[in-house]
Design a protein around this motif. Sequence first.
Motif, PDB file in Angstrom:
ATOM      1  N   MET A 138       0.847  -1.194   0.000  1.00  0.00           N
ATOM      2  CA  MET A 138       0.000   0.000   0.000  1.00  0.00           C
ATOM      3  C   MET A 138       0.883   1.244   0.000  1.00  0.00           C
ATOM      4  N   PRO A 139       0.759   2.115  -0.987  1.00  0.00           N
ATOM      5  CA  PRO A 139       1.598   3.321  -1.031  1.00  0.00           C
ATOM      6  C   PRO A 139       1.364   4.194   0.192  1.00  0.00           C
ATOM      7  N   LEU A 140       2.379   4.955   0.545  1.00  0.00           N
ATOM      8  CA  LEU A 140       2.262   5.868   1.675  1.00  0.00           C
ATOM      9  C   LEU A 140       1.235   6.941   1.352  1.00  0.00           C
ATOM     10  N   GLU A 141       0.299   7.121   2.255  1.00  0.00           N
ATOM     11  CA  GLU A 141      -0.756   8.101   2.016  1.00  0.00           C
ATOM     12  C   GLU A 141      -0.222   9.529   2.132  1.00  0.00           C
ATOM     13  N   PRO A 142      -0.885  10.498   1.502  1.00  0.00           N
ATOM     14  CA  PRO A 142      -0.461  11.896   1.626  1.00  0.00           C
ATOM     15  C   PRO A 142      -0.521  12.342   3.081  1.00  0.00           C
ATOM     16  N   PHE A 143       0.318  13.301   3.420  1.00  0.00           N
ATOM     17  CA  PHE A 143       0.298  13.824   4.783  1.00  0.00           C
ATOM     18  C   PHE A 143      -0.934  14.686   4.969  1.00  0.00           C
ATOM     19  N   GLY A 144      -1.747  14.357   5.961  1.00  0.00           N
ATOM     20  CA  GLY A 144      -3.016  15.040   6.175  1.00  0.00           C
ATOM     21  C   GLY A 144      -2.849  16.457   6.690  1.00  0.00           C
ATOM     22  N   THR A 145      -3.920  17.207   6.618  1.00  0.00           N
ATOM     23  CA  THR A 145      -3.906  18.573   7.139  1.00  0.00           C
ATOM     24  C   THR A 145      -4.286  18.557   8.609  1.00  0.00           C
ATOM     25  N   SER A 146      -3.570  19.329   9.372  1.00  0.00           N
ATOM     26  CA  SER A 146      -3.791  19.391  10.814  1.00  0.00           C
ATOM     27  C   SER A 146      -3.398  20.774  11.290  1.00  0.00           C
ATOM     28  N   LYS A 147      -4.120  21.299  12.256  1.00  0.00           N
ATOM     29  CA  LYS A 147      -3.755  22.601  12.807  1.00  0.00           C
ATOM     30  C   LYS A 147      -2.474  22.453  13.620  1.00  0.00           C
ATOM     31  N   PRO A 148      -1.449  23.249  13.313  1.00  0.00           N
ATOM     32  CA  PRO A 148      -0.180  23.113  14.032  1.00  0.00           C
ATOM     33  C   PRO A 148      -0.352  23.238  15.543  1.00  0.00           C
ATOM     34  N   LEU A 149       0.372  22.377  16.264  1.00  0.00           N
ATOM     35  CA  LEU A 149       0.480  22.389  17.720  1.00  0.00           C
ATOM     36  C   LEU A 149      -0.770  21.899  18.444  1.00  0.00           C
ATOM     37  N   THR A 150      -1.744  21.376  17.699  1.00  0.00           N
ATOM     38  CA  THR A 150      -2.846  20.709  18.385  1.00  0.00           C
ATOM     39  C   THR A 150      -2.328  19.405  18.982  1.00  0.00           C
ATOM     40  N   LEU A 151      -3.056  18.891  19.970  1.00  0.00           N
ATOM     41  CA  LEU A 151      -2.582  17.753  20.760  1.00  0.00           C
ATOM     42  C   LEU A 151      -3.605  16.630  20.815  1.00  0.00           C
ATOM     43  N   GLY A 152      -3.100  15.420  20.872  1.00  0.00           N
ATOM     44  CA  GLY A 152      -3.901  14.254  21.205  1.00  0.00           C
ATOM     45  C   GLY A 152      -3.046  13.318  22.032  1.00  0.00           C
ATOM     46  N   VAL A 153      -3.645  12.650  23.009  1.00  0.00           N
ATOM     47  CA  VAL A 153      -2.907  11.776  23.922  1.00  0.00           C
ATOM     48  C   VAL A 153      -3.519  10.385  23.911  1.00  0.00           C
ATOM     49  N   GLU A 154      -2.643   9.374  23.879  1.00  0.00           N
ATOM     50  CA  GLU A 154      -3.035   7.973  24.029  1.00  0.00           C
ATOM     51  C   GLU A 154      -2.337   7.419  25.267  1.00  0.00           C
ATOM     52  N   LEU A 155      -3.079   6.649  26.066  1.00  0.00           N
ATOM     53  CA  LEU A 155      -2.527   6.017  27.262  1.00  0.00           C
ATOM     54  C   LEU A 155      -2.826   4.530  27.240  1.00  0.00           C
ATOM     55  N   GLU A 156      -1.790   3.724  27.399  1.00  0.00           N
ATOM     56  CA  GLU A 156      -1.954   2.285  27.575  1.00  0.00           C
ATOM     57  C   GLU A 156      -1.955   2.016  29.080  1.00  0.00           C
ATOM     58  N   LEU A 157      -2.998   1.343  29.553  1.00  0.00           N
ATOM     59  CA  LEU A 157      -3.209   1.208  30.985  1.00  0.00           C
ATOM     60  C   LEU A 157      -3.275  -0.257  31.411  1.00  0.00           C
ATOM     61  N   GLN A 158      -2.899  -0.490  32.663  1.00  0.00           N
ATOM     62  CA  GLN A 158      -2.889  -1.834  33.229  1.00  0.00           C
ATOM     63  C   GLN A 158      -4.248  -2.169  33.848  1.00  0.00           C
ATOM     64  N   CYS A 210       0.923  19.104  12.729  1.00  0.00           N
ATOM     65  CA  CYS A 210       1.926  19.766  11.877  1.00  0.00           C
ATOM     66  C   CYS A 210       1.242  20.272  10.615  1.00  0.00           C
ATOM     67  N   SER A 211       1.769  21.343  10.061  1.00  0.00           N
ATOM     68  CA  SER A 211       1.131  21.966   8.898  1.00  0.00           C
ATOM     69  C   SER A 211       1.391  21.205   7.603  1.00  0.00           C
ATOM     70  N   SER A 212       2.451  20.381   7.580  1.00  0.00           N
ATOM     71  CA  SER A 212       2.805  19.651   6.360  1.00  0.00           C
ATOM     72  C   SER A 212       3.714  18.489   6.720  1.00  0.00           C
ATOM     73  N   GLY A 213       3.903  17.588   5.766  1.00  0.00           N
ATOM     74  CA  GLY A 213       4.833  16.491   5.975  1.00  0.00           C
ATOM     75  C   GLY A 213       6.256  16.983   6.146  1.00  0.00           C
ATOM     76  N   ASP A 214       6.644  18.028   5.398  1.00  0.00           N
ATOM     77  CA  ASP A 214       7.989  18.581   5.543  1.00  0.00           C
ATOM     78  C   ASP A 214       8.212  19.115   6.952  1.00  0.00           C
ATOM     79  N   GLU A 215       7.219  19.868   7.467  1.00  0.00           N
ATOM     80  CA  GLU A 215       7.360  20.388   8.829  1.00  0.00           C
ATOM     81  C   GLU A 215       7.412  19.248   9.832  1.00  0.00           C
ATOM     82  N   ALA A 216       6.638  18.198   9.604  1.00  0.00           N
ATOM     83  CA  ALA A 216       6.627  17.053  10.519  1.00  0.00           C
ATOM     84  C   ALA A 216       8.016  16.433  10.631  1.00  0.00           C
ATOM     85  N   LEU A 217       8.681  16.247   9.500  1.00  0.00           N
ATOM     86  CA  LEU A 217      10.002  15.624   9.524  1.00  0.00           C
ATOM     87  C   LEU A 217      11.051  16.558  10.117  1.00  0.00           C
TER      88      LEU A 217
END
Length: 373
Positions: free
Chosen positions: A1-21, A141-148
């Motif tokens: 499966m080819p790498l999908e395009p880098f999606g649009t996202s508002k810079p510096l927004t946050l999401g958190v995932e927690l793995e719990l016992q 991130c605003s773009s794939g370039d900024e992400a890297l």
Amino acid sequence: MPLEPFGTSKPLTLGVELELQLVSLSDYDLVEASPDMLGLLERRKFPGNVVPEITESMIEVSTDVHTGYNSLLAQLREIRDALVHAGDMLNVGVCGGGTHPFQKWSERKIFSKPRFKEVSTLYGYLAKQFTIFGQHVHVGCSSGDEALQLLHALNRFVPHFIALSASSPYVQGRDTLFNSSRLNSVFAFPLSGRAPFLLTWEDFKNEYFSKMESTGIVKSMKDFYWDIRPKPEYGTIELRVCDTPLTVERAAALACYLQALCSYLREGTESAPREEDYLVYNYNRFQACRFGLDGTIVHPQSHESLSVREDILTTLRKVEPYAAQLECLLALEHIYATANAGSDAFFLRQERANSGSTEGMVDAAVQRFRHDF
């Protein structure tokens, strides 16, 4: 499966995932409770998202997208309260911590999901040993370039997040002498470590991902267990080195410290990342895992040696104006207090000494997760 395009996202927004016992409240060992927990949580509106993890003694929760500390912390508290309520109905304790201190990996049961079974078939016993618990933080991130660019600029700060979140000092009933032993399990996977040093999305797609895909080794970005990886479907980078903290307050503070640091790095005031910066990367990462805040790291460009704690305190002063703009100064106060008082690994060792048992340490972790601190 080819790498999908880098999606649009508002810079510096946050999401958190927690793995719990998920632990038994009778003997404090891990318990295969995630199917029952998920079934119970499906019956009522959950304040975030909840999914299974690779073994049935784990559960993963994630937040919505947030712009700041207050809303992120508020949702994490709602998520925690919902989990605690469900756990009480099942007589199951929920807690953080990067490892369970005495569980036996051979007793774990792989969750019945095609991807988990595929991973188990490929990696053998490593899949069950992957019953470890981390916090992942996504930053928009605003773009794939900024992400890297941002991903590689963050490389020298990875020890900060390892040391501040460290909560896995015990494995198989023994003190490992590491503050974060969890990452040793991650390092066993062949696609762990760091991302290749490529600074544009086109180069990453053509010079790396497409070639890796052609080997048959990878199918998607999920196959990489890098310390920081791009997530094109979300338009984010994902920091993956943190142990799951014992409290949601620390989880929110770590996320917003990363947010403020990313805001600072986007200004370009630090020297641009270079591939040779990674010469000291593994050494610095080891120091943070082994010694936590007392570890000694080497600055990748000046070659100055300094403690992780000293580097964190210096960085906090640099990012404070950016944290003020993001309205997350309270998060930085928490990080400052943690850098001075010690991580959750220090707390867990104290509880082990006070209670005289690893079971007492788990009980303390369960109680700490239930309440605000």
